[in-house]
Design an enzyme around this catalytic site. Structure first.
Site, PDB file in Angstrom:
ATOM      1  CG  HIS A 174      11.309  28.025  -2.146  1.00  0.00           C
ATOM      2  ND1 HIS A 174      10.982  26.830  -2.084  1.00  0.00           N
ATOM      3  CD2 HIS A 174      12.439  28.319  -2.818  1.00  0.00           C
ATOM      4  CE1 HIS A 174      11.866  26.271  -3.365  1.00  0.00           C
ATOM      5  NE2 HIS A 174      12.657  27.305  -3.842  1.00  0.00           N
ATOM      6  CG  ASP A 186       8.119  27.783 -15.864  1.00  0.00           C
ATOM      7  OD1 ASP A 186       8.728  28.853 -15.818  1.00  0.00           O
ATOM      8  OD2 ASP A 186       8.299  26.965 -14.897  1.00  0.00           O
TER       9      ASP A 186
END
Length: 331
Positions: free
Chosen positions: A237, A189
């Site tokens: 998403h 990340d």
């Protein structure tokens, strides 16, 4: 009527949490309305109305004239508990509640309302460090609960090393490593997020098994190699069809032959008529992203096969942040 007053229940929850009601009641034999009014520093009338509302929606129970936490409130709404969910409640209250108040604007303009794309590069490029920290605390709460269900429904006993792409605070990795003692994991990340993940991983006692790899899975040309399973949990998403395809291509390239990919999401049904959690989270992407939405299992299967994956299948379950996982294998 239930739809029209839905926000009443949410604000009851959010206000009681903000005032510290559940934390004050935890571990006690309960308190009367007058005692709670003094403890919270509010008047007797608003205290009575608040606790009555909390009891009506299952957050409090009344025993011999004294209010106590319900089981669900004591497990999820008391800071310090293993599955504390308060970060999610706070994020909804402070970030998404105002953004959803401008939903019609988002529908008309096709632009997010929780941040300004003219001033920020993306959702996570926040000008407010406090709100960003709140966001990641919320994601940790949501991901911890969801990872517990994923671990129970997706078999990883044959996997040795997992790459969690966009792994946030490392909640999935902590839960999966608890279930599979042999498993090692890496959280990929952004650098500031990896700092948060490192702290959570250390606190969970898994610093020897879970590593962090600062990077940008969208911008970096390739993902870290050396893993036989790649996890995409609650991140697909956030992005458009084209961006998701690009992510899958990088995952395919990073996996060895026989490697597995796991996509954990709230899946919309094939008719695109529900279920509510997935459909409403999809609408939330309208106020939160520039191109994201919630997808169907068939859409993921199409992308996976186009990328080169085989043996695509879907596993269903019910959790706070996902209702299933789409799995596939690199031949």
């Amino acid at each position: 009527m239930q739809l029209s007053i839905g926000f009443w229940s949410f604000k009851t929850l959010a206000s009681a949490y903000e005032l510290g009601l559940f934390a004050r009641l935890s571990g006690t034999d309960g308190h009367t309305v007058d005692e709670l009014a003094r403890m919270l520093g509010v008047g007797q009338r608003p205290a009575e109305l608040l606790v009555t509302a909390c009891a009506s929606i299952g957050l409090l129970e009344l025993r011999n004239g004294r209010y106590v936490n319900s089981a669900v409130a004591d497990e999820f709404l008391v800071p310090g508990k293993a599955y504390h969910f308060g970060g999610w409640v706070q994020m909804l209250d402070r970030r998404l509640y105002p953004a959803w108040g401008r939903l019609s604007e988002a529908v008309r303009t096709n632009r997010p309302t929780s941040w300004n794309p003219d001033e920020q590069a993306h959702l996570f490029d926040s000008e407010d460090p406090e709100l960003l920290a709140l966001f990641w605390e919320a994601m940790h709460s949501l991901s911890t609960l969801t990872a517990r269900e994923l671990a129970a429904h997706v078999e990883l006993s044959g996997s040795a090393a997992l790459l969690d792409v966009g792994g946030g605070s490392g909640a999935y990795d902590i839960e999966l490593c608890r279930r599979y003692p042999h498993l090692r994991a890496t959280v990929l990340d952004l650098p500031p997020v990896c700092e948060i993940a490192a702290e959570k991983i250390k606190a969970a006692g898994h610093a020897d098994r879970i590593a962090v790899a600062p990077g940008d899975f969208l911008a970096d040309p390739e993902l870290p190699a050396g893993h036989d399973v790649v996890l995409l949990s609650m991140i697909m998403h956030d992005w458009s069809d084209e961006q998701d395809l690009a992510i899958l291509r990088k995952c395919f390239a990073a996996l060895p032959p026989g490697g597995q990919i796991v996509i954990s999401e709230l899946l919309v049904d094939e008719e695109k008529a529900g279920p509510p959690a997935a459909a409403l989270m999809g609408l939330n992407m309208l106020v939160e992203t520039t191109g994201g939405r919630n997808y169907t299992a068939a859409e993921y299967e199409q992308w996976l096969r186009a990328t080169g994956f085989v043996d695509v299948r879907t596993v269903s379950f019910e959790a706070a942040g996902a209702n299933g996982a789409v799995l596939a294998r690199k031949p």
